[in-house]
Each structure stands twice: as C-alpha cells, then as structure tokens.
Scaffold this motif. Structure first.
Motif, PDB file in Angstrom:
ATOM      1  N   UNK A 154      -1.732 -25.784   1.567  1.00  0.00           N
ATOM      2  CA  UNK A 154      -3.139 -26.301   1.293  1.00  0.00           C
ATOM      3  C   UNK A 154      -3.157 -27.699   0.608  1.00  0.00           C
ATOM      4  N   UNK A 155      -1.790 -28.328   0.160  1.00  0.00           N
ATOM      5  CA  UNK A 155      -1.719 -29.400  -0.407  1.00  0.00           C
ATOM      6  C   UNK A 155      -1.311 -30.258   0.571  1.00  0.00           C
ATOM      7  N   UNK A 156      -1.105 -30.022   1.850  1.00  0.00           N
ATOM      8  CA  UNK A 156      -0.222 -30.829   2.707  1.00  0.00           C
ATOM      9  C   UNK A 156      -1.039 -31.277   3.935  1.00  0.00           C
ATOM     10  N   UNK A 157      -2.495 -30.559   4.072  1.00  0.00           N
ATOM     11  CA  UNK A 157      -3.076 -31.017   5.249  1.00  0.00           C
ATOM     12  C   UNK A 157      -3.520 -32.208   5.117  1.00  0.00           C
TER      13      UNK A 157
ATOM     14  N   UNK B  65       8.974 -27.802   4.962  1.00  0.00           N
ATOM     15  CA  UNK B  65       8.353 -26.640   5.950  1.00  0.00           C
ATOM     16  C   UNK B  65       6.858 -26.454   5.323  1.00  0.00           C
ATOM     17  N   UNK B  66       6.426 -26.433   4.341  1.00  0.00           N
ATOM     18  CA  UNK B  66       4.913 -26.562   3.792  1.00  0.00           C
ATOM     19  C   UNK B  66       4.101 -27.710   4.427  1.00  0.00           C
TER      20      UNK B  66
ATOM     21  N   UNK C  45      -4.259 -37.527   2.143  1.00  0.00           N
ATOM     22  CA  UNK C  45      -5.008 -38.683   2.158  1.00  0.00           C
ATOM     23  C   UNK C  45      -5.672 -38.942   0.964  1.00  0.00           C
ATOM     24  N   UNK C  46      -6.176 -37.965   0.049  1.00  0.00           N
ATOM     25  CA  UNK C  46      -6.573 -37.831  -1.348  1.00  0.00           C
ATOM     26  C   UNK C  46      -5.304 -38.326  -2.225  1.00  0.00           C
ATOM     27  N   UNK C  47      -4.027 -37.651  -2.055  1.00  0.00           N
ATOM     28  CA  UNK C  47      -3.039 -37.727  -2.861  1.00  0.00           C
ATOM     29  C   UNK C  47      -2.774 -39.162  -2.675  1.00  0.00           C
TER      30      UNK C  47
ATOM     31  N   UNK D 252       5.571 -39.586   0.395  1.00  0.00           N
ATOM     32  CA  UNK D 252       4.678 -38.492   0.905  1.00  0.00           C
ATOM     33  C   UNK D 252       4.947 -37.123  -0.236  1.00  0.00           C
ATOM     34  N   UNK D 253       3.896 -36.302  -0.374  1.00  0.00           N
ATOM     35  CA  UNK D 253       4.450 -34.993  -1.053  1.00  0.00           C
ATOM     36  C   UNK D 253       5.549 -34.291  -0.325  1.00  0.00           C
TER      37      UNK D 253
END
Length: 247
Positions: free
Chosen positions: A71-74, A173-174, A79-81, A58-59
């Motif tokens: 915003x990239x980790x919601x 943390x993000x 799911x889109x990633x 995962x990211x």
C-alpha cells in the motif's frame, strides 16, 4: 499510527545559480539516485548549468527505508512520498527529470501537484505497465524461498529484485506489487507545459511510446543513442535534460 520514515534526499546546489527552480531527479527500479543520476554525471551537468538539483532514493531503494506493505508503494503513495521529501528541503516549485520508473512517478507527481511543476523530462518511459504482467505470488516465493518463477518475465523481475541483495529484495518486491496494483493509465497531461519524452533508439522497453506522446498536445519526442540502460548513461541524454529544463 506512527508516521513512516521519509525518503533519503540530497540537495546539490550550483556554484553559479540561475533564476530557475530546482530540478528533481527520479531514478528507475532497483537503482538509486546515485546510480542513475550522480555517477553518470547528470547532477554535475545540471549544476554546471546553474541548477540546484534534488535527488531522492525511492522507498525501498538506496538509502531510503523499505516499505512496510504494498500500500505504501502504489504510484499515488510514492508521489506523496516525493512531494513530502521536497517539502522537507523547502522546495515548492520544481522541474522534474525521471527515468523509467522515475518517469512513471514523475507523471504521478505532476498529477498530485500540477501547480508546483514547471517542466518535465520523461526518459525511458514504458507506454504500458510492465509490473501488471508479474505473477506476484511467484515473485513473493522467489524472494522468500529462492524458488525460480516458471513465468520468464516474473523470473526476470525476481532476478532484478534479488540483484540488490537480501536486505533490499523484500522491499523491492513490495514496490513491484504496489505498482502492479496502480497501473500506468495516462490520460490528460496535468501540467500547463507539455513534457519532453526521451527514448533510446535501441530501447525495447519504450516501443509504442508514440501512443503516450500523442495524448499530450505539443509534447516533444527525442531519440538518443543506446538501449534502456545505455541511453541513461549517455552524453546526449544528459544534454537533452539540461536543454529541455533550461528554457
């Protein structure tokens, strides 16, 4: 805007393939595909059963790039990633097994692309959003300055984030911040086949999971030995994944 880098993705084909779709494996927070799925033997067990396995980091985890912002980790963004990673290796229809955060994101993937998902195992799923209880400002300060949060739960999350080293801590943390902003609020199960829930008999993180199971008509709840970490590494969990996805 420049496209963000995709997730680290590995494909493990079986020497004796069966006519079933690949299995996507999604790991937990502050872990990796290797730590949750390869080392405990789940990938090998699925390969032995004839399944091709796709493992992503995962990211912000493992070999995947760190997020640039929360915003990239919601959950929807993650799911889109994941779906983009599957597209990148040519996988259309797939089964999923996710553990802890991976189970939470498996639900999000099913919501994003229900027609692509055949069967799902949700392991170690918390019935509430734990990251909504984190003091995000205190977590940021802990990562940036090493200041211990006063809130014990935030302190525990800060310790978990920091355990992966200074190179991973800001990105993790993000991830926590992004998930806190998109809390787990399950409604109707989006896939035609109900999921199989698997929990450790001593796992405090999954207490109250029956509330989520009851939302899904026909869902099965299986209890295996172990706490939140021990259940994932156990032979009974591996066997349950293989059996549940092999039908």
């Amino acid at each position: 805007m420049q496209d963000r880098q995709g997730l680290a993705t590995r494909v493990f084909p079986s020497d004796r393939p069966v006519d079933l779709p690949p299995v996507l494996l999604l790991h937990g927070i502050a872990s990796s595909g290797n730590g949750d799925w390869v080392e405990p033997g789940t990938v090998s067990a699925l390969n032995d059963a004839g399944r091709t396995v796709v493992v992503v980091d995962l990211r912000g985890h493992g070999d995947s790039p760190a997020p640039a912002s929360a915003a990239e980790t919601g959950a929807p963004a993650q799911a889109q990633d994941i779906l983009a990673a599957l597209d990148g290796v040519g996988v259309e229809t797939f089964d999923i097994a996710g553990y802890s955060l991976g189970a939470r994101l498996a639900w999000a993937v099913a919501e994003e692309a229900p027609a692509r998902v055949r069967k799902v195992v949700l392991g170690g799923l918390s019935p509430v959003e734990p990251f909504s209880m984190v003091d995000i400002a205190a977590l940021r300060k802990a990562v940036a300055e090493g200041v211990q949060p006063e809130d014990p739960f935030t302190g525990m999350i800060a310790g978990l984030v920091g355990s992966r080293g200074p190179e991973h801590a800001p990105g993790l943390a993000l991830v926590v911040e992004g998930l806190a902003s998109t809390p787990f609020e399950p409604k109707a199960w989006p896939v035609q086949t109900p999921p199989v829930f698997v929990v450790g008999q001593d796992d405090m993180m999954t207490q109250g999971i029956e509330r989520i199971v009851d939302l899904v008509g026909g869902a099965e709840l299986i209890t295996v030995p172990g706490d939140h970490f021990g259940a994932l590494a156990g032979a009974e969990f591996r066997g349950t994944v293989v059996r549940a996805l092999g039908q």
